[in-house]
Scaffold this active site. Sequence first.
Site, PDB file in Angstrom:
ATOM      1  N   ASP A 124      10.063  40.725  31.805  1.00 58.86           N
ATOM      2  CA  ASP A 124       8.685  40.346  32.125  1.00 58.86           C
ATOM      3  C   ASP A 124       8.654  39.534  33.418  1.00 58.86           C
ATOM      4  O   ASP A 124       8.003  38.501  33.500  1.00 58.86           O
ATOM      5  CB  ASP A 124       8.100  39.529  30.959  1.00 58.86           C
ATOM      6  CG  ASP A 124       6.567  39.457  31.021  1.00 58.86           C
ATOM      7  OD1 ASP A 124       5.952  40.307  31.706  1.00 58.86           O
ATOM      8  OD2 ASP A 124       6.003  38.547  30.389  1.00 58.86           O
ATOM      9  N   GLN A 184      -1.914  28.604  30.851  1.00 60.28           N
ATOM     10  CA  GLN A 184      -2.113  29.292  29.596  1.00 60.28           C
ATOM     11  C   GLN A 184      -1.699  30.751  29.738  1.00 60.28           C
ATOM     12  O   GLN A 184      -2.005  31.385  30.739  1.00 60.28           O
ATOM     13  CB  GLN A 184      -3.605  29.213  29.237  1.00 60.28           C
ATOM     14  CG  GLN A 184      -3.894  29.629  27.848  1.00 60.28           C
ATOM     15  CD  GLN A 184      -5.245  29.136  27.388  1.00 60.28           C
ATOM     16  OE1 GLN A 184      -5.949  28.409  28.085  1.00 60.28           O
ATOM     17  NE2 GLN A 184      -5.622  29.548  26.183  1.00 60.28           N
ATOM     18  N   GLY A 185      -0.986  31.253  28.754  1.00 55.61           N
ATOM     19  CA  GLY A 185      -0.604  32.666  28.765  1.00 55.61           C
ATOM     20  C   GLY A 185      -1.169  33.371  27.559  1.00 55.61           C
ATOM     21  O   GLY A 185      -2.067  32.844  26.904  1.00 55.61           O
ATOM     22  N   THR A 186      -0.670  34.540  27.259  1.00 55.55           N
ATOM     23  CA  THR A 186      -1.198  35.321  26.145  1.00 55.55           C
ATOM     24  C   THR A 186      -0.943  34.638  24.808  1.00 55.55           C
ATOM     25  O   THR A 186      -1.780  34.655  23.917  1.00 55.55           O
ATOM     26  CB  THR A 186      -0.510  36.698  26.103  1.00 55.55           C
ATOM     27  OG1 THR A 186      -0.327  37.156  27.444  1.00 55.55           O
ATOM     28  CG2 THR A 186      -1.332  37.692  25.334  1.00 55.55           C
ATOM     29  N   ALA A 225       0.574  31.402  24.532  1.00 54.80           N
ATOM     30  CA  ALA A 225       0.942  29.991  24.589  1.00 54.80           C
ATOM     31  C   ALA A 225       0.092  29.175  25.546  1.00 54.80           C
ATOM     32  O   ALA A 225      -0.549  29.704  26.453  1.00 54.80           O
ATOM     33  CB  ALA A 225       2.401  29.882  25.007  1.00 54.80           C
ATOM     34  N   LYS A 226       0.112  27.863  25.287  1.00 54.64           N
ATOM     35  CA  LYS A 226      -0.430  26.912  26.250  1.00 54.64           C
ATOM     36  C   LYS A 226       0.725  26.044  26.712  1.00 54.64           C
ATOM     37  O   LYS A 226       1.612  25.725  25.921  1.00 54.64           O
ATOM     38  CB  LYS A 226      -1.475  26.023  25.584  1.00 54.64           C
ATOM     39  CG  LYS A 226      -2.804  26.733  25.382  1.00 54.64           C
ATOM     40  CD  LYS A 226      -3.830  25.786  24.815  1.00 54.64           C
ATOM     41  CE  LYS A 226      -5.187  26.489  24.761  1.00 54.64           C
ATOM     42  NZ  LYS A 226      -6.146  25.738  23.960  1.00 54.64           N
ATOM     43  N   VAL A 227       0.690  25.655  27.973  1.00 60.13           N
ATOM     44  CA  VAL A 227       1.776  24.840  28.506  1.00 60.13           C
ATOM     45  C   VAL A 227       1.213  23.499  28.971  1.00 60.13           C
ATOM     46  O   VAL A 227       0.237  23.457  29.717  1.00 60.13           O
ATOM     47  CB  VAL A 227       2.487  25.559  29.673  1.00 60.13           C
ATOM     48  CG1 VAL A 227       3.628  24.701  30.211  1.00 60.13           C
ATOM     49  CG2 VAL A 227       3.014  26.920  29.232  1.00 60.13           C
ATOM     50  N   LYS A 262       5.761  24.085  26.051  1.00 62.15           N
ATOM     51  CA  LYS A 262       5.058  25.327  25.771  1.00 62.15           C
ATOM     52  C   LYS A 262       4.785  25.385  24.284  1.00 62.15           C
ATOM     53  O   LYS A 262       5.701  25.256  23.479  1.00 62.15           O
ATOM     54  CB  LYS A 262       5.955  26.488  26.210  1.00 62.15           C
ATOM     55  CG  LYS A 262       5.354  27.837  26.032  1.00 62.15           C
ATOM     56  CD  LYS A 262       6.205  28.860  26.744  1.00 62.15           C
ATOM     57  CE  LYS A 262       5.483  30.165  26.877  1.00 62.15           C
ATOM     58  NZ  LYS A 262       6.064  30.981  27.936  1.00 62.15           N
TER      59      LYS A 262
HETATM   60  P1  ATP Z   1       2.757  35.170  29.243  1.00 62.45           P
HETATM   61  O1  ATP Z   1       3.793  34.199  28.825  1.00 62.45           O
HETATM   62  O2  ATP Z   1       1.683  35.353  28.252  1.00 62.45           O
HETATM   63  O3  ATP Z   1       3.335  36.433  29.723  1.00 62.45           O
HETATM   64  P2  ATP Z   1       2.332  33.384  31.370  1.00 62.45           P
HETATM   65  O4  ATP Z   1       3.723  33.473  31.873  1.00 62.45           O
HETATM   66  O5  ATP Z   1       1.245  33.224  32.343  1.00 62.45           O
HETATM   67  O6  ATP Z   1       2.013  34.629  30.523  1.00 62.45           O
HETATM   68  P3  ATP Z   1       3.060  31.014  29.935  1.00 62.45           P
HETATM   69  O7  ATP Z   1       4.479  31.364  30.027  1.00 62.45           O
HETATM   70  O8  ATP Z   1       2.514  30.594  28.645  1.00 62.45           O
HETATM   71  O9  ATP Z   1       2.174  32.227  30.292  1.00 62.45           O
HETATM   72  O10 ATP Z   1       2.724  29.939  31.045  1.00 62.45           O
HETATM   73  C1  ATP Z   1       1.401  29.666  31.409  1.00 62.45           C
HETATM   74  C2  ATP Z   1       1.362  29.007  32.752  1.00 62.45           C
HETATM   75  O11 ATP Z   1       1.783  27.653  32.660  1.00 62.45           O
HETATM   76  C3  ATP Z   1       2.278  29.622  33.798  1.00 62.45           C
HETATM   77  O12 ATP Z   1       1.687  30.699  34.425  1.00 62.45           O
HETATM   78  C4  ATP Z   1       2.509  28.428  34.739  1.00 62.45           C
HETATM   79  O13 ATP Z   1       1.478  28.323  35.667  1.00 62.45           O
HETATM   80  C5  ATP Z   1       2.464  27.248  33.814  1.00 62.45           C
HETATM   81  N1  ATP Z   1       3.819  26.837  33.451  1.00 62.45           N
HETATM   82  C6  ATP Z   1       4.599  27.412  32.532  1.00 62.45           C
HETATM   83  N2  ATP Z   1       5.788  26.792  32.404  1.00 62.45           N
HETATM   84  C7  ATP Z   1       5.771  25.785  33.295  1.00 62.45           C
HETATM   85  C8  ATP Z   1       6.709  24.756  33.664  1.00 62.45           C
HETATM   86  N3  ATP Z   1       7.900  24.669  33.084  1.00 62.45           N
HETATM   87  N4  ATP Z   1       6.370  23.888  34.640  1.00 62.45           N
HETATM   88  C9  ATP Z   1       5.170  23.989  35.226  1.00 62.45           C
HETATM   89  N5  ATP Z   1       4.241  24.909  34.923  1.00 62.45           N
HETATM   90  C10 ATP Z   1       4.513  25.806  33.972  1.00 62.45           C
HETATM   91 MG    MG Z   2       5.381  32.816  31.231  1.00 61.59          MG
END
Ligand code: ATP
Ligand code: MG
Length: 468
Positions: free
Chosen positions: A134, A20-22, A24-26, A41
């Site tokens: 970023d 999970q990021g700011t 989005a959820k993945v 995502k």
């Molecule tokens: P933000 O995007 O808010 O700067 P972030 O990079 O942590 O922060 P996301 O890009 O939403 O947030 O991703 C969240 C998390 O999901 C990542 O930190 C990672 O652990 C996991 N993740 C993202 N993309 C993938 C992927 N393609 N395969 C596996 N895990 C992933």
């Molecule tokens: Mg990210």
Amino acid sequence: MDHKPSVLTARYEVGRLLGQGTFAKVYFARSITTNQSVAIKVIDKDKVLKVGLADQIKREISVMRIVRHSNVLQLYEVMATKTKIFFIMEYAKGGELFNKVAKGRLKEDAARKYFQQLINAVDFCHSRGVYHRDIKPENLLLDENENLKVSDFGLSALAESRRQDGLLHTTCGTPAYVAPEVINRKGYDGAKADIWSCGVVLYVLLAGYLPFHDSNLMELYRKITKAEFKCPNWFAPEVRRLLSKILDPNPITRVSMAKIKESSWFKKGLNSNKQRKLEQTETQAMAPLSRDGSGPSSNGSSMPSEEAKQEQPMKPSNLNAFDIISLSPGFDLSGLFEHDLLRRETRFTSRQPASVIISRLEDTAKLLKMKVMKREPGLLRMEGVKEGRKGLLTIDAEIFEVAPNFHLVEVKKSNGDTMEYQKVVKDGMRSALDDIVWVWQGGKEPPQQQEEAQYLPPPLQQQQPLQQ
Ligand code: ATP
Ligand code: MG
């Protein structure tokens, strides 16, 4: 996922939450047709709309589709509903690189390998005019073979907004990876800012901790601005030298990508053979996206085989969700593509029969002083006669029947230099085909009330605005 829209579940089986990021959820997911693992995502449109980013994100989606590199996490497809945007991406099985570092710093050779992959990926994207802005641990993932995959390339809108909003900034952790000129909100050079972040990453890999850290945010800013950091005693002299050139607070004197690649520390272990191999994967990775509508292609190269093409030369099913979105009046991404300096494909719709389109394409080839190499019911290939910067320019025009006497023509570079291709399209092809073209992708103004109109990609029959 709380609510799974059918546009998604028709094609993907959605599984566990990966992170999970700011914004989005993945989620992990699997393509129902190909069984391939993907990551999805999910971005809440509300959240990005609040910070006024919807348009920028759409623009960046188109950017993400042009940066193909073996160390850049690939974006396969984009879908949208009224409230959400879905990015269907390559799944990075190995998770975050920094889970490794969290267990202890890496050996120099291991750190170098990841750094080489990082620099190659970032430099490649820079050469396409795309900046990350970023680069941080959460965006550095590993595949099943321990290869680095940089994620979120092209999504700098999200990074930017977080920075502009002081609150978001602190809630999302430290700005430990951000270059001084970015913190100071001076206008900055995206390439130099990315280089700084790569330097911080390198430091972290080798040290197991951050070069700049302080519990007080102002103090942290001060340290970054002054590039106040110390190398632990196990850092070799060569890498110290490199780091001091990367972590230079002045972006103007900060070392360039080319110089990093030339440095002795970077080059160690990279024999010319390996280098060549790396370059090869780069070109392979440039193969076009899957167009068969069955989701991501399994082998990176997704050109349909000749036989397959002949069997089904003009099936509407060749359109994927992205195409449908681009064609549908409600969710028109097309206006964005005009600005895309590096696009390798362009599309137009025509109300002429396929035979007319083909013969006009042949005339156009003549006009452009290109040779027609292949002529099939649904495909015409033309080739330049003069060697270009990357070999002979080869352009494929593929014709898809959307409805009787309504065709979508996709013009695609299959070999040669992208810039040369674009020049040919812009300066020659567009005007030569003007009278048979109904709409060029990018020829329309995006609708005013865009957000109102952004719905699911509609079924093919209904998204046909030009049929009446
Ligand atoms: P933000 O995007 O808010 O700067 P972030 O990079 O942590 O922060 P996301 O890009 O939403 O947030 O991703 C969240 C998390 O999901 C990542 O930190 C990672 O652990 C996991 N993740 C993202 N993309 C993938 C992927 N393609 N395969 C596996 N895990 C992933
Ligand atoms: Mg990210």
